[in-house]
Scaffold this active site. Structure first.
Site, mmCIF file in Angstrom:
data_model
loop_
_atom_site.group_PDB
_atom_site.id
_atom_site.type_symbol
_atom_site.label_atom_id
_atom_site.label_comp_id
_atom_site.label_asym_id
_atom_site.label_seq_id
_atom_site.Cartn_x
_atom_site.Cartn_y
_atom_site.Cartn_z
ATOM 1 C CD GLU A 164 9.110 -4.588 3.752
ATOM 2 O OE1 GLU A 164 11.167 -3.317 4.038
ATOM 3 O OE2 GLU A 164 8.588 -4.572 3.053
ATOM 4 C CB CYS A 192 0.809 -7.959 2.999
ATOM 5 S SG CYS A 192 1.299 -8.635 1.808
ATOM 6 C CD GLU A 206 -3.383 -5.684 2.572
ATOM 7 O OE1 GLU A 206 -2.438 -6.089 3.200
ATOM 8 O OE2 GLU A 206 -3.772 -5.360 1.712
ATOM 9 C CB CYS A 216 -0.971 -8.383 -2.745
ATOM 10 S SG CYS A 216 -0.476 -9.507 -0.847
#
Ligand code: THU
Length: 130
Positions: free
Chosen positions: A46, A55, A57, A88
Protein backbone atom coordinates in the site's frame (compact mmCIF):
# COMPACT_ATOMS: atom_id res chain seq x y z
CA UNK A 1 1.46 -29.34 -15.90
CA UNK A 2 0.60 -31.16 -12.69
CA UNK A 3 1.40 -29.24 -9.58
CA UNK A 4 0.73 -29.26 -5.88
CA UNK A 5 -2.11 -26.95 -4.83
CA UNK A 6 -1.07 -27.16 -1.20
CA UNK A 7 2.48 -26.09 -1.99
CA UNK A 8 1.29 -23.13 -4.06
CA UNK A 9 -1.10 -22.05 -1.27
CA UNK A 10 1.72 -22.35 1.27
CA UNK A 11 3.82 -19.99 -0.83
CA UNK A 12 0.91 -17.50 -0.79
CA UNK A 13 0.65 -17.81 2.99
CA UNK A 14 4.37 -17.17 3.41
CA UNK A 15 4.15 -14.15 1.10
CA UNK A 16 1.22 -12.65 3.04
CA UNK A 17 3.61 -12.21 5.97
CA UNK A 18 5.50 -9.62 3.90
CA UNK A 19 2.35 -7.56 3.22
CA UNK A 20 2.75 -3.81 3.65
CA UNK A 21 -0.83 -2.82 4.51
CA UNK A 22 -0.81 -0.23 7.31
CA UNK A 23 -3.88 1.54 5.87
CA UNK A 24 -6.33 -1.31 5.28
CA UNK A 25 -4.74 -3.78 7.72
CA UNK A 26 -5.82 -6.36 5.16
CA UNK A 27 -2.83 -8.56 4.35
CA UNK A 28 -2.77 -10.58 1.12
CA UNK A 29 -0.22 -13.00 -0.32
CA UNK A 30 -0.10 -14.66 -3.73
CA UNK A 31 1.80 -17.60 -5.14
CA UNK A 32 2.05 -17.85 -8.90
CA UNK A 33 3.00 -20.95 -10.86
CA UNK A 34 4.66 -19.83 -14.09
CA UNK A 35 5.17 -21.72 -17.34
CA UNK A 36 8.71 -22.79 -16.43
CA UNK A 37 7.37 -24.57 -13.34
CA UNK A 38 8.84 -21.94 -11.02
CA UNK A 39 6.78 -20.33 -8.24
CA UNK A 40 6.84 -16.56 -7.76
CA UNK A 41 5.31 -14.82 -4.78
CA UNK A 42 3.95 -11.38 -4.04
CA UNK A 43 2.14 -9.41 -1.37
CA UNK A 44 -0.03 -6.32 -1.38
CA UNK A 45 1.95 -3.10 -1.00
CA UNK A 46 0.00 0.00 0.00
CA UNK A 47 0.89 3.66 -0.24
CA UNK A 48 -0.06 6.91 1.52
CA UNK A 49 -1.40 7.90 -1.88
CA UNK A 50 -3.92 5.06 -1.80
CA UNK A 51 -4.30 4.62 -5.56
CA UNK A 52 -0.66 3.57 -5.81
CA UNK A 53 -1.39 0.35 -3.93
CA UNK A 54 -0.62 -2.89 -5.74
CA UNK A 55 -2.41 -6.16 -5.07
CA UNK A 56 -0.53 -9.31 -4.12
CA UNK A 57 -1.53 -11.12 -7.32
CA UNK A 58 -0.24 -8.44 -9.68
CA UNK A 59 2.92 -8.07 -7.61
CA UNK A 60 3.64 -11.81 -8.04
CA UNK A 61 2.65 -11.92 -11.73
CA UNK A 62 4.78 -8.90 -12.59
CA UNK A 63 7.73 -10.44 -10.78
CA UNK A 64 7.32 -13.59 -12.89
CA UNK A 65 6.98 -11.76 -16.20
CA UNK A 66 9.89 -9.46 -15.40
CA UNK A 67 12.04 -12.54 -14.82
CA UNK A 68 11.30 -13.81 -18.33
CA UNK A 69 8.20 -15.96 -17.80
CA UNK A 70 5.71 -15.91 -20.66
CA UNK A 71 2.75 -17.73 -19.13
CA UNK A 72 0.98 -18.01 -15.79
CA UNK A 73 -0.61 -21.40 -15.07
CA UNK A 74 -2.05 -20.91 -11.59
CA UNK A 75 -2.45 -18.28 -8.88
CA UNK A 76 -3.03 -19.04 -5.18
CA UNK A 77 -4.35 -16.19 -3.04
CA UNK A 78 -4.39 -16.00 0.73
CA UNK A 79 -5.41 -13.49 3.35
CA UNK A 80 -5.25 -14.14 7.08
CA UNK A 81 -8.17 -11.70 7.30
CA UNK A 82 -10.71 -13.42 5.05
CA UNK A 83 -11.83 -16.79 3.75
CA UNK A 84 -11.83 -17.26 -0.01
CA UNK A 85 -9.86 -14.14 -0.82
CA UNK A 86 -10.95 -13.85 -4.44
CA UNK A 87 -8.98 -11.69 -6.90
CA UNK A 88 -10.15 -8.16 -7.66
CA UNK A 89 -11.27 -7.22 -11.18
CA UNK A 90 -7.96 -5.60 -12.13
CA UNK A 91 -6.02 -8.73 -11.16
CA UNK A 92 -8.43 -10.95 -13.10
CA UNK A 93 -7.73 -8.90 -16.20
CA UNK A 94 -3.95 -9.16 -15.69
CA UNK A 95 -4.22 -12.93 -15.15
CA UNK A 96 -6.13 -13.19 -18.42
CA UNK A 97 -3.29 -11.44 -20.27
CA UNK A 98 -0.84 -14.18 -19.30
CA UNK A 99 -3.09 -17.23 -19.44
CA UNK A 100 -1.72 -20.00 -21.63
CA UNK A 101 -3.55 -20.84 -24.88
CA UNK A 102 -3.26 -24.53 -24.02
CA UNK A 103 -4.21 -24.62 -20.31
CA UNK A 104 -6.87 -22.70 -18.43
CA UNK A 105 -5.40 -20.65 -15.60
CA UNK A 106 -6.41 -21.97 -12.18
CA UNK A 107 -7.20 -19.79 -9.18
CA UNK A 108 -6.77 -21.36 -5.75
CA UNK A 109 -8.27 -19.93 -2.58
CA UNK A 110 -8.81 -21.31 0.90
CA UNK A 111 -12.08 -21.48 2.81
CA UNK A 112 -12.13 -22.81 6.37
CA UNK A 113 -8.92 -24.72 5.69
CA UNK A 114 -10.26 -26.27 2.47
CA UNK A 115 -8.73 -25.40 -0.89
CA UNK A 116 -11.05 -24.19 -3.62
CA UNK A 117 -9.80 -24.55 -7.19
CA UNK A 118 -11.54 -22.65 -9.96
CA UNK A 119 -10.79 -21.62 -13.53
CA UNK A 120 -10.09 -17.99 -14.36
CA UNK A 121 -12.98 -18.16 -16.85
CA UNK A 122 -15.36 -18.48 -13.87
CA UNK A 123 -14.06 -15.22 -12.47
CA UNK A 124 -13.80 -13.40 -15.77
CA UNK A 125 -16.33 -14.57 -18.32
CA UNK A 126 -16.36 -12.65 -21.63
CA UNK A 127 -13.00 -11.06 -20.78
CA UNK A 128 -11.37 -8.47 -23.01
CA UNK A 129 -8.34 -9.59 -25.03
CA UNK A 130 -6.66 -8.30 -28.16
N1 THU B 1 -5.91 -6.66 -2.33
C1 THU B 1 -5.10 -7.60 -2.89
O1 THU B 1 -3.90 -7.66 -2.60
N2 THU B 1 -5.64 -8.47 -3.79
C2 THU B 1 -6.94 -8.49 -4.16
O2 THU B 1 -7.33 -9.21 -5.07
C3 THU B 1 -7.91 -7.62 -3.48
C4 THU B 1 -7.31 -6.52 -2.66
C5 THU B 1 -5.33 -5.73 -1.36
C6 THU B 1 -5.27 -4.30 -1.83
C7 THU B 1 -5.28 -3.54 -0.51
O3 THU B 1 -3.97 -3.42 -0.03
C8 THU B 1 -6.06 -4.44 0.44
O4 THU B 1 -6.12 -5.72 -0.18
C9 THU B 1 -7.45 -3.96 0.73
O5 THU B 1 -8.15 -3.69 -0.43
Amino acid sequence: MTYNYEQLMNSAKEASKMSYSPFSRFAVGAGVLAGSGKIYTGCNIENSSFGMTICAERCAIFKAISEGEKEILAVAIYSPNADNCYPCGACRQVMSEFESDSAELEVITENLGQLEVRKLSEFLPFGFKI
